[in-house]
Design a protein around this motif. Structure first.
Motif, short mmCIF file in Angstrom:
data_model
loop_
_atom_site.label_atom_id
_atom_site.label_comp_id
_atom_site.label_asym_id
_atom_site.label_seq_id
_atom_site.Cartn_x
_atom_site.Cartn_y
_atom_site.Cartn_z
N ALA B 102 0.79 -1.24 0.00
CA ALA B 102 0.00 0.00 0.00
C ALA B 102 0.82 1.29 0.00
O ALA B 102 0.52 2.22 0.73
N PHE B 103 1.87 1.32 -0.83
CA PHE B 103 2.72 2.51 -0.86
C PHE B 103 2.20 3.60 -1.77
O PHE B 103 2.69 4.71 -1.75
N ASN B 104 1.22 3.25 -2.62
CA ASN B 104 0.58 4.33 -3.38
C ASN B 104 -0.92 4.01 -3.53
O ASN B 104 -1.39 2.98 -3.05
N ARG B 360 2.96 7.50 1.04
CA ARG B 360 4.37 7.18 1.34
C ARG B 360 5.21 8.45 1.40
O ARG B 360 6.25 8.48 2.05
N GLY B 367 6.21 1.36 2.49
CA GLY B 367 4.93 0.67 2.49
C GLY B 367 4.09 1.05 3.70
O GLY B 367 4.58 1.69 4.64
#
Lengths: 498, 498
Positions: B102-104, B360, B367
């Motif tokens: 879920a970094f973007n 992020r 993440g």
């Protein structure tokens, strides 16, 4: 919600989660909601009155799941995996139940001690040199951070402070020393290859030091070589700058390249100044480090006893749910020297005794989750043999994929790999400029994502737009990989024909 | 472990967890294992073969639980609470199930969007000024970090880079500018009161800037005043140093003191240089910020529209399991300017469109976990009214405790409080030196911890050794607080008599 209601809600949730996993293939792997979709579905303000679990759970399927990209789907091939497993989920459940801030040993001794033990287990299982063991000869040891970015930023801070401390050790007046440190700090440079993850650049930004990329070249397979490193270090020193930190990458983000570890160690030995000024080498093996669980990859750790720290993310390829980045250092004092601060209300006889580890001084955050529990559950459930089988399955599947790609050399050209289960390829366009080729590969890539049956990521390698295929998710099987290839061929042919 | 085995294991685990909560009072609240206890109980190496869940679960009770300090016990009164709740545990379960990095935004749009929404809900519910809303006038917004330490370190980095960028904006040559920034950076000073959490000092260490404590005095209730701040800033400027960041504390660790927000805002307005050089003010309300959910505390946010950022840890006093530190900024660009780095494989049309948030770039880690889910579950399950009742219950219980302490002025003297449910007191010893008094309080404190029926922490306030009582755990009731007092009286009398 009382404990009886919780039991009911939790069992219902477990059933939903089991169903989710059993049918995950049927879902579109990547979410296709529009930006802002959720705001339209939820109230503008928090509810004043409490609601029932039944009402809340209902919204999961209708409102949340459309916005989930299914990382555990066997059709998820993007970036690197973020693998989950059932025992890791049980670990998260218990960790949530035993919740606490766990910033020192007495907060819950088991949280600290289990972490030290499982990290020693893993250091041995990965074939790391004994300097990384908590019981080893150099006061080393392991710690669990959240992400590799956090690990790298922390190592840069520790390396920076070690370097500055050593460089100014001869100054006795405290104020004078503080000034000297500040000036000297302004000259520090952290290094990483041009192919390393941006975590090093970001870590340097956080630590307030400069960053320089060591160029990589197609001829060297995009890996950092000792000779390029030597050139950059000498160039920086000529300018009066001081390289103090280097990220050596084992498995780059784009192509899973491996820097020339032996070359790096040898150049740094050669350029080491007399007196202070040692370059701290951190090995970032965020994804590919998991392969070290297999003896056939352990030769890769050969030079690590000449380096200072190492990290790999169990949450990527080793079945421990996000987040879990395991980090080892050869000397834990360099972490605590940089990060320790004391506070009266934390005083306790155990910390004072020096017999216990207070992991808060090994990291940026103060409090800590009980993350070693899920690691322990995963290692025990799979055993080292099971974890090896998991890695080898993906290596083999990627080889199958690579073979398939080669059968259609009219359509595809492999740029790198398969390396650590990652294949990087482009679409072939004869007699075309690089720009035209890139445009075509990009067009095909976008069409595959749009199609929605599989989800890949793209990258740019040496100016070439490329597609990455990494099938390292837990539930993937050979028939899935064959299907991925079919989808890619189908969409590519359709795109080219259109 | 297949999904059927997981279901069985998970239901068995839920039953264990329910039993754990139902009987938590019966357990010794603080673990009394010896350092190194666990290494004696576990093998030296990871198992080669996988083991059954039944075998693993068995070890939880026999090996892990003796090493757990029970933060949810109503007899846990130490530090600040780290509260759990059943809906938050369900959030953790689903978050683990939907695991991903879920970094973007496209990694799972729901992860980003739910976070923005619940943080807007909370900003409103806390009575924060509109500049902290994602939809507000200054491009503000909220983000979930792990801990307050992380939040503060991040704000220091953002403030440092904003300050340096503005201070060197007139230099056009890039290399020259980089040099100027490095020199200027060496002069920066982050400030916090002497009573603020060490997170600010640690954050400054991480960011590579100096830290200076603004003294606090008993006469001011150990809170930072505008006049002391003015004195320190002027003194630093005289030395050629540049204060650029200040942590203003709402609820100090020792005594839950509140800095003079109005005085701080006014002094900083008065000392603001023409041109660049603004001091970034971060409000650290890690624990006491939860009280803002009640309208009777919202006057405390009066000056916040003149500040830059604010954090409170929902995992402390607001029923969301660790970790969950909510942070708001008045201008999110200051975060992304400091922390954003680009990487080819992250390219996607959504990020490029500028319509989505890539959190992020608001934090140190790359993440992210799906933490907003547990926040959402907690807010909906309790409703704002339920959360207010939760806070008010503890405020009232602490008042009861304070009254009880006052009934025994022969034994105890309150130093501060009850403030935000925290009472700080010492043992009375007539005609004794400070040292003798401290020795006695320490002796009583150690005896209470040794006794094991309740667990408190100690601190030192203005040179006085003191005991802290903070009953803000979820299951505590009045009869528990009366019992705490009885235990304290009993042990104190026994210690004094001995």
């Amino acid at each position: 919600m009382d404990s009886k209601q919780f039991r009911e809600a939790a069992v219902a949730s477990i059933d939903e989660i089991v169903k989710y996993y059993d049918t995950i293939e049927e879902r579109r792997v990547v979410s296709n909601v529009e930006p802002g979709y959720l705001r339209k579905l939820l109230p503008q303000e928090a509810p004043q009155k409490g609601e029932s679990w039944a009402d809340i759970q209902k919204d999961l399927e209708s409102k949340i799941l459309p916005g989930i990209t299914h990382w555990q789907s066997p059709n998820f091939l993007a970036w690197f995996p973020s693998s989950s497993s059932f025992p890791a989920m049980l670990g998260e459940m218990y960790s949530a139940a035993f919740t606490g801030a766990a910033f020192n040993w007495i907060c819950s001794p088991a949280v600290t001690e289990l972490e030290t033990i499982v990290l020693d287990w893993l250091a041995k299982a990965f074939g790391l040199p004994s300097c990384y063991l908590s019981t080893g000869p150099t006061n080393g040891g392991g710690v669990i951070h959240g992400t590799a970015s956090e690990a790298i930023a922390t190592m840069i801070v520790a390396a920076r402070d070690k370097y500055l401390r050593e460089a100014t050790a001869h100054i006795t007046d405290e104020e004078e020393r503080e000034d000297a440190i500040a000036i000297r700090r302004s000259k520090l440079v952290a290094l990483g290859s041009a192919a390393t993850h941006t975590a090093t650049k970001k870590g340097a930004q956080i630590a307030g030091v400069r960053f320089r990329a060591v160029p990589v070249h197609a001829a060297d397979g995009y890996r950092m070589t000792g000779s390029e490193l030597r050139r950059v270090i000498l160039e920086l020193r000529t300018k009066g700058l001081e390289p103090f930190f280097l990220t050596a990458t084992l498995g780059t983000t784009d192509t899973c390249g491996i820097d020339d570890m032996e070359g790096i160690a040898s150049v740094l030995g050669e350029l080491a100044p007399e007196g202070p000024g040692e370059v701290w080498v951190h090995v970032d093996a965020a994804y590919a480090g998991a392969s070290l669980i297999c003896p056939e990859y352990q030769h890769l750790t050969k030079s690590f006893d000449r380096f200072h720290s190492f990290n790999t993310n169990l949450h990527k390829w080793l079945l421990v749910n996000f987040d879990c980045s395991t980090v080892w250092v050869r000397n834990r004092r360099h972490l605590t020297d940089a990060l320790s601060v004391s506070l009266a209300i934390l005083q306790n006889q155990h910390t004072d005794s020096g017999l216990v580890t207070d992991y808060r001084d090994w990291q940026i955050p103060f409090g800590r989750r009980f993350r070693s529990l899920k690691v322990w559950f995963v290692i025990r459930t799979y055993g080292i043999e099971g974890l090896r089988a998991h890695i080898r399955k993906h290596i083999k599947l990627a080889e199958t994929f690579g073979e398939l790609v080669k059968t259609r050399s009219d359509l595809f050209e492999i740029i790198t790999g398969p390396r650590f289960a990652l294949t990087v390829f482009k679409i072939v366009k004869k007699d075309a400029t690089l720009e035209e080729q890139n445009e075509l590969t990009k067009k095909v890539y976008n069409a595959i994502v749009e199609d929605g049956r599989i989800f890949l990521s793209s990258t740019v390698v040496g100016g070439v737009f490329a597609i990455r295929h990494n099938p390292a998710t837990p539930m993937v099987e050979e028939h899935h990989v064959r299907k991925h290839f079919e989808v890619i061929v189908e969409v590519a042919e359709k795109t080219i024909a259109s």
